[in-house]
Design a protein around this motif. Structure first.
Motif, PDB file in Angstrom:
ATOM      1  N   GLU A 140      12.803  -1.689  -6.324  1.00  0.00           N
ATOM      2  CA  GLU A 140      11.371  -1.686  -6.643  1.00  0.00           C
ATOM      3  C   GLU A 140      10.652  -2.808  -5.895  1.00  0.00           C
ATOM      4  OE1 GLU A 140       8.318  -1.957 -10.482  1.00  0.00           O
ATOM      5  OE2 GLU A 140      10.481  -2.246 -10.772  1.00  0.00           O
ATOM      6  N   LYS A 141      11.279  -3.973  -5.864  1.00  0.00           N
ATOM      7  CA  LYS A 141      10.702  -5.118  -5.169  1.00  0.00           C
ATOM      8  C   LYS A 141      10.562  -4.822  -3.669  1.00  0.00           C
ATOM      9  CE  LYS A 141      12.176  -9.096  -6.630  1.00  0.00           C
ATOM     10  NZ  LYS A 141      12.991 -10.338  -6.811  1.00  0.00           N
ATOM     11  N   TYR A 142      11.583  -4.164  -3.100  1.00  0.00           N
ATOM     12  CA  TYR A 142      11.544  -3.834  -1.667  1.00  0.00           C
ATOM     13  C   TYR A 142      10.442  -2.824  -1.374  1.00  0.00           C
ATOM     14  CZ  TYR A 142      13.073  -2.220   2.940  1.00  0.00           C
ATOM     15  OH  TYR A 142      13.119  -1.878   4.280  1.00  0.00           O
ATOM     16  N   TYR A 143      10.289  -1.835  -2.242  1.00  0.00           N
ATOM     17  CA  TYR A 143       9.225  -0.841  -2.060  1.00  0.00           C
ATOM     18  C   TYR A 143       7.865  -1.527  -2.060  1.00  0.00           C
ATOM     19  CZ  TYR A 143       6.244   3.228  -2.822  1.00  0.00           C
ATOM     20  OH  TYR A 143       5.251   4.196  -2.700  1.00  0.00           O
ATOM     21  N   ASN A 144       7.646  -2.404  -3.034  1.00  0.00           N
ATOM     22  CA  ASN A 144       6.358  -3.094  -3.124  1.00  0.00           C
ATOM     23  C   ASN A 144       6.134  -4.031  -1.933  1.00  0.00           C
ATOM     24  OD1 ASN A 144       5.787  -1.830  -5.565  1.00  0.00           O
ATOM     25  ND2 ASN A 144       6.713  -3.470  -6.783  1.00  0.00           N
ATOM     26  N   TRP A 145       7.202  -4.672  -1.472  1.00  0.00           N
ATOM     27  CA  TRP A 145       7.094  -5.594  -0.325  1.00  0.00           C
ATOM     28  C   TRP A 145       6.730  -4.838   0.946  1.00  0.00           C
ATOM     29  CZ3 TRP A 145      10.662  -6.387   3.932  1.00  0.00           C
ATOM     30  CH2 TRP A 145      10.388  -7.543   4.689  1.00  0.00           C
ATOM     31  N   THR A 146       7.366  -3.698   1.170  1.00  0.00           N
ATOM     32  CA  THR A 146       7.045  -2.906   2.360  1.00  0.00           C
ATOM     33  C   THR A 146       5.698  -2.210   2.217  1.00  0.00           C
ATOM     34  OG1 THR A 146       8.375  -1.088   1.435  1.00  0.00           O
ATOM     35  CG2 THR A 146       9.447  -2.522   3.048  1.00  0.00           C
ATOM     36  N   ASP A 147       5.340  -1.827   1.010  1.00  0.00           N
ATOM     37  CA  ASP A 147       4.034  -1.195   0.771  1.00  0.00           C
ATOM     38  C   ASP A 147       2.900  -2.157   1.118  1.00  0.00           C
ATOM     39  OD1 ASP A 147       2.109   0.629  -0.106  1.00  0.00           O
ATOM     40  OD2 ASP A 147       2.203  -0.085  -2.173  1.00  0.00           O
ATOM     41  N   ALA A 148       3.085  -3.437   0.807  1.00  0.00           N
ATOM     42  CA  ALA A 148       2.049  -4.446   1.046  1.00  0.00           C
ATOM     43  C   ALA A 148       1.854  -4.752   2.531  1.00  0.00           C
ATOM     44  CB  ALA A 148       2.398  -5.728   0.292  1.00  0.00           C
ATOM     45  N   GLN A 149       2.761  -4.296   3.370  1.00  0.00           N
ATOM     46  CA  GLN A 149       2.670  -4.595   4.802  1.00  0.00           C
ATOM     47  C   GLN A 149       1.721  -3.657   5.545  1.00  0.00           C
ATOM     48  OE1 GLN A 149       6.669  -4.745   6.392  1.00  0.00           O
ATOM     49  NE2 GLN A 149       7.365  -6.167   4.824  1.00  0.00           N
ATOM     50  N   THR A 150       1.207  -2.645   4.852  1.00  0.00           N
ATOM     51  CA  THR A 150       0.239  -1.729   5.458  1.00  0.00           C
ATOM     52  C   THR A 150      -0.989  -1.625   4.568  1.00  0.00           C
ATOM     53  OG1 THR A 150       1.061   0.267   4.343  1.00  0.00           O
ATOM     54  CG2 THR A 150       2.168  -0.378   6.384  1.00  0.00           C
ATOM     55  N   GLU A 151      -2.062  -1.156   5.154  1.00  0.00           N
ATOM     56  CA  GLU A 151      -3.301  -0.976   4.384  1.00  0.00           C
ATOM     57  C   GLU A 151      -3.245   0.278   3.518  1.00  0.00           C
ATOM     58  OE1 GLU A 151      -6.687  -1.049   6.906  1.00  0.00           O
ATOM     59  OE2 GLU A 151      -6.358  -3.112   7.602  1.00  0.00           O
ATOM     60  N   ALA A 152      -2.466   1.242   3.937  1.00  0.00           N
ATOM     61  CA  ALA A 152      -2.374   2.487   3.171  1.00  0.00           C
ATOM     62  C   ALA A 152      -1.654   2.235   1.851  1.00  0.00           C
ATOM     63  CB  ALA A 152      -1.620   3.537   3.982  1.00  0.00           C
ATOM     64  N   PRO A 153      -2.154   2.813   0.761  1.00  0.00           N
ATOM     65  CA  PRO A 153      -1.504   2.613  -0.541  1.00  0.00           C
ATOM     66  C   PRO A 153      -0.276   3.506  -0.705  1.00  0.00           C
ATOM     67  CG  PRO A 153      -3.385   4.079  -0.803  1.00  0.00           C
ATOM     68  CD  PRO A 153      -3.374   3.639   0.640  1.00  0.00           C
ATOM     69  N   ASP A 154       0.649   3.053  -1.522  1.00  0.00           N
ATOM     70  CA  ASP A 154       1.800   3.860  -1.950  1.00  0.00           C
ATOM     71  C   ASP A 154       2.634   4.405  -0.789  1.00  0.00           C
ATOM     72  OD1 ASP A 154       0.883   3.519  -4.615  1.00  0.00           O
ATOM     73  OD2 ASP A 154      -0.490   5.208  -4.360  1.00  0.00           O
TER      74      ASP A 154
END
Length: 425
Positions: A140-154
């Protein structure tokens, strides 16, 4: 190995072994069963064949399998890892219907190169991957960390995948105090405890739906190669398939290094690990041929010979003496650092954990298929729906909501329970 035997022990004792391939494992099983049933055009049943418990059990039901218990002394039996010998004890009477020759267990394969950036940025460590619950949280932490690296959500990425779902369910349930397939005298009694299965669901289906886990390629090593995931649990015998690079596009690739970790266990439980791999089955026939077969199998599994075969094939040796890290380290058989690290972790697993495999029963192959696909196929299909909904403008929370209810789990549980009950004795 056969030639070496024929030139040494075989020559001295007047035994000649001839080896033959029958193609794939499925081809071999089909040909052996056809031979046993005397079908037109079938070849003669061999003295020894390599097989899994399902095939050995089917042949044993026809009275065609030799119980090797009386051909081994107590001292000889004590040389083998106990769980390996009991796999062929179909009736629970101490019989040995499968002679172990090479085994495997599961380990956690990690793309350590790309893991390091995540680890350093978030403080996540290897220790966080030691338990199933810790792995789920790290994903879950990895998903959120990689998600934050782009402007697109989710649009976060998955950390983890599994090669063998049946192993996860059977071994996970065993750790949680539930033996899904309880087999006595060839009859299976089902124990599909709802609370246990819910915990298994919450630590695979739920993170899969949320995008924390993934399964795209035929095997998870394929998903490592495309950068889809960073880690997976797979057989120790698959060490040679771990890629040495990640190719995210036709123009973008980079080298990676492997880190081998123990297969995660459920927190607070006694660690249980799967034992798997085909063994050798001796078929009924002339007493001299049976004795000759046993002499060959003893030679094949003598530590010095078994280590040579095991390392060359990527499997684990079957005796206590050979399952020592120093034996592998001292071996003269060439192996890559990756294979060496996987085998050393596998040996450690075998020596430190409780080993488990289900006993064969009528319909066991089909029952296992239910476990293999019931949860994983649904997870893939439902995650695809989630991704389509997100692409259409829904938030992840909205897209996932339907699949994360108690009612949805209950429906899947009832359906899967009914499929498994059809295979009870």
């Amino acid at each position: 190995m056969v030639q070496n035997f024929n030139d040494t022990v075989g020559k001295a004792q007047g035994i000649t072994v001839e080896s033959a391939s029958q193609g794939s494992v499925n081809d071999l099983e089909t040909n052996v069963l056809n031979a046993a049933e005397g079908k037109v055009g079938a070849e003669e049943l061999p003295n020894i064949f390599s097989g899994y418990a399902d095939t050995a059990y089917a042949l044993d039901q026809q009275g065609m399998v030799v119980d090797l218990n009386d051909y081994l002394t107590e001292s000889e039996k004590s040389e083998y890892i106990e769980g390996y010998l009991t796999e062929g004890d179909f009736d629970g009477d101490g019989s040995i219907k499968i002679f172990p020759t090479a085994k495997a267990t599961e380990v956690l394969y990690l793309n350590d190169t790309d893991w390091q950036a995540f680890s350093q940025a978030t403080g996540t460590t290897y220790d966080d991957l030691a338990t199933v619950e810790g792995l789920t949280a790290a994903a879950e932490k990895y998903y959120n960390w990689t998600d934050a690296q782009t402007e697109a959500p989710d649009d976060g990425r998955a950390l983890f995948g599994r090669d063998a779902m049946a192993n996860y369910l059977l071994i996970g349930a065993k750790e949680l105090g539930c033996t899904i397939f309880d087999v006595q005298n060839g009859k299976m009694t089902l124990d599909f405890d709802k609370n246990v299965i819910r915990k298994l669901w919450d630590n695979y289906y739920v993170p899969f739906i949320k995008g924390y886990f993934e399964a795209n390629g035929h095997f998870r090593s394929d998903d490592i190669k495309t950068g889809t995931i960073l880690s997976y649990v797979g057989s120790s015998s698959s060490a040679t398939f771990f890629p040495d690079s990640v190719m995210t596009s036709d123009d973008d690739s980079h080298s990676i290094e492997l880190k081998v970790l123990p297969n995660p266990h459920f927190a607070g439980c006694e660690p249980v690990s799967v034992q798997q791999g085909a063994g050798m089955v001796v078929t009924k026939g002339d007493e001299a041929e049976i004795k000759a077969s046993v002499i060959f199998l003893k030679y094949f599994t003598a530590p010095e010979n078994n280590i040579q075969f095991s390392i060359s094939s990527g499997y684990l040796p079957v005796t206590r003496e050979a399952n020592k890290e120093e034996m592998l380290a001292d071996s003269e058989v060439a192996m890559t650092p990756e294979v060496k690290s996987v085998l050393q972790m596998a040996v450690k697993t075998v020596n430190e954990n409780k080993l488990y495999t289900t006993r064969a029963f009528e319909g066991s192959k089909n029952a296992r298929k239910v476990l293999e696909y019931a949860m994983s196929d649904l997870a893939v299909a439902d995650r695809d729906t989630v991704e389509q909904r997100i692409a259409a403008g829904q938030s992840a929370e909205q897209a996932e909501a339907e699949f994360l209810t108690d009612a949805y789990f209950d429906s899947w549980y009832r359906d899967t329970l009914a499929q498994l009950q059809a295979h009870e004795g």
